[in-house]
Design a protein around this motif. Structure first.
Motif, PDB file in Angstrom:
ATOM      1  N   PRO A  91      33.805  34.811  43.941  1.00 59.29           N
ATOM      2  CA  PRO A  91      34.590  34.877  45.179  1.00 59.29           C
ATOM      3  C   PRO A  91      35.966  35.533  45.010  1.00 59.29           C
ATOM      4  N   ASN A  92      36.471  35.581  43.773  1.00 59.52           N
ATOM      5  CA  ASN A  92      37.806  36.136  43.539  1.00 59.52           C
ATOM      6  C   ASN A  92      37.774  37.563  42.997  1.00 59.52           C
ATOM      7  N   LEU A  93      36.626  38.175  42.976  1.00 58.18           N
ATOM      8  CA  LEU A  93      36.528  39.572  42.563  1.00 58.18           C
ATOM      9  C   LEU A  93      36.758  40.483  43.768  1.00 58.18           C
ATOM     10  N   PRO A  94      37.413  41.638  43.580  1.00 56.83           N
ATOM     11  CA  PRO A  94      38.016  42.105  42.325  1.00 56.83           C
ATOM     12  C   PRO A  94      39.333  41.379  42.039  1.00 56.83           C
ATOM     13  N   GLY A  95      39.477  40.953  40.789  1.00 56.20           N
ATOM     14  CA  GLY A  95      40.677  40.239  40.377  1.00 56.20           C
ATOM     15  C   GLY A  95      40.609  39.872  38.911  1.00 56.20           C
ATOM     16  N   SER A  96      41.670  39.259  38.433  1.00 53.36           N
ATOM     17  CA  SER A  96      41.722  38.818  37.036  1.00 53.36           C
ATOM     18  C   SER A  96      42.394  37.452  36.971  1.00 53.36           C
ATOM     19  N   ALA A 429      43.069  41.959  43.641  1.00 54.77           N
ATOM     20  CA  ALA A 429      43.246  43.343  44.091  1.00 54.77           C
ATOM     21  C   ALA A 429      43.562  43.353  45.586  1.00 54.77           C
ATOM     22  N   THR A 430      44.194  44.419  46.062  1.00 55.84           N
ATOM     23  CA  THR A 430      44.567  44.512  47.481  1.00 55.84           C
ATOM     24  C   THR A 430      43.655  45.454  48.257  1.00 55.84           C
ATOM     25  N   TRP A 431      42.506  45.768  47.680  1.00 58.97           N
ATOM     26  CA  TRP A 431      41.542  46.612  48.380  1.00 58.97           C
ATOM     27  C   TRP A 431      40.221  45.854  48.502  1.00 58.97           C
TER      28      TRP A 431
END
Length: 453
Positions: A91-96, A429-431
């Motif tokens: 659920p938190n992709l894209p992210g780190s 990510a913001t996209w």
């Protein structure tokens, strides 16, 4: 300057972010090592005045452990401080995702008298290595070592980073009224409860290194020669004034007679005489009298010689002992060793389980089934198979209690973690932002949420 003013200065300094850099922490640790190394003779003299501890014992049980902790952090601090990357869920992709090692802030370390250097300085080392400031309150019972630490450390360290405070119960009580970000205490369970209660008023996290009656369990499958040699060494090290010393022996009835004979021979061989440089004295007259009051003269099978002027109590073996004897009602913390027998191994484990969880536990056996049962069925802070005490010298093992014997642990990376908050940070990510979590909600969106989560 009042201790409250010093704490305020430490908080201001911590909030300036100055303590958080790798260079700053390593500089403090290197300075500490240099100060101790340059003044080793003063450390030997002070502790000898307090309770006759030899240079050999002071180095092996105090200074070497302190040097080891400092060297561990100098070598590993960079990797310990580094944020740890972890997997990011769907659920938190894209992210780190990362876990940051966040210093807690202003810490209070309250040390113990029985190992006045190690048990005060090692927690302080962990606090500084983790990026905190520290106020250290050594035990006033070991008066000369306390005075030495005050003199050396307060002269050589910026009080905004590290300060040593003196005093007894009254001063410690006042200290505990202040708001710290971490309290680390080493001492008895009774005082540990007072510390815990005081810390709770400010929701301050604590590490409590307490004590308890640590058993040494000797089975018919043990190497009796090795068992007696190692138990005697660990029990009478520092005249028994060691929190992880074997407090009592539980020996299999089948080998009890032979074991006790070897045990007595081993005590005699070690030559624990009043003038022996390798046998420490009792810390003071109060503890001397407390220990004598625990001895049942009708059950002495070896020892009992005393010298009040020298605060000497000869290593004393008591047998046969049962759980109702006075010696079994409290932690001994002295050179008295009670011996109990058991008829079968499961019974012995039950006897240990029926009492408070000890700080340490020891098993002497070469039977794999007994070893597995001991390790899996008995709750204790830490311990050894076929040895005593030595587990705390391994920097890769956590040292601490459980239940009545303590909360939390330290040594090596575990000490670093004791003074650190594991701070989680998710970076998104913001996209590519889907609308699935935003209103208006629908059955279709809910079905997708169920699949994703």
């Amino acid at each position: 300057m009042s201790i409250q003013n010093i704490l305020e200065k430490q908080r201001e300094f911590f909030n300036s972010q100055a303590t958080k850099s790798l260079d700053f922490r390593k500089t403090q640790l290197q300075k500490l090592k240099q100060v101790i190394s340059a003044n080793e003779n003063l450390f030997y003299e002070a502790i000898h005045k307090d309770f006759g501890k030899s240079q050999f014992d002071t180095y092996t049980t105090e200074l070497s452990i302190i040097y080891g902790e400092i060297n561990y952090y100098l070598k590993n601090l960079k990797s310990l401080m580094k944020p740890k990357s972890v997997k990011t869920n769907l659920p938190n992709l894209p992210g780190s995702s990362k876990i940051y090692q966040d210093p807690l802030g202003c810490s209070l370390v309250i040390g113990a008298w029985n190992y006045p250097y190690q048990l005060s300085i090692c927690p302080m080392i962990s606090a500084i290595a983790a990026g905190n400031t520290c106020i250290l309150k050594p035990s006033e019972v070991a008066e000369n070592t306390m005075k030495l630490m005050v003199d050396l450390f307060n002269k050589n360290f910026d009080e905004r980073v590290f300060h040593v405070e003196t005093g007894g119960v009254a001063e410690t009580t006042e200290l505990l009224k202040l708001k710290f970000d971490k309290i680390f205490f080493t001492g008895s369970p009774q005082v540990g409860k007072i510390i815990y209660e005081a810390a709770a008023k400010n929701l301050t996290p604590v590490t409590l290194e307490l004590g308890g009656k640590s058993p040494a369990l000797v089975t018919e499958n043990a190497n009796l020669e090795i068992a007696t040699k190692r138990i005697i060494w660990g029990k009478f090290l520092n005249a028994g004034q060691t929190c992880v010393a074997p407090d009592y022996i539980l020996v299999d009835k089948k080998v009890a007679t032979k074991f006790i004979e070897i045990l007595k021979n081993q005590v005699q061989k070690n030559d624990y005489q009043p003038n022996s440089s390798h046998f420490t004295r009792i810390i003071n007259e109060k503890h001397f009298n407390r220990l004598l009051n625990l001895i049942d003269d009708t059950k002495i099978i070896f020892g009992r010689k005393t010298d009040l002027e020298k605060l000497y109590i000869q290593p004393t073996l008591l047998y046969p002992i049962n759980w109702n004897d006075k010696i079994m009602q409290e932690e001994i913390f002295g050179p008295i060793l009670p011996i109990l027998v058991y008829e079968n191994f499961d019974e012995a484990l039950n006897q240990i389980r029926n009492h408070e969880k000890p700080l340490s536990a020891y098993l002497f056996s070469n039977n794999s089934d007994e070893i597995e049962k001991f390790a899996n069925q008995i709750s204790f802070g830490g311990g050894c198979i076929n040895d005593v005490v030595m587990h705390l010298t391994n920097e890769n093992l956590p040292f601490g209690g459980v239940g009545n014997s303590g909360i939390g642990n330290y040594h090596g990376k575990f000490g670093f973690e004791a003074f650190t908050h594991q701070k989680s940070v998710l970076k998104r990510a913001t996209w590519g932002e889907p609308n699935i979590k935003y209103p208006p909600y629908s059955d279709k969106k809910l079905n997708w949420i169920k699949k994703l989560m």
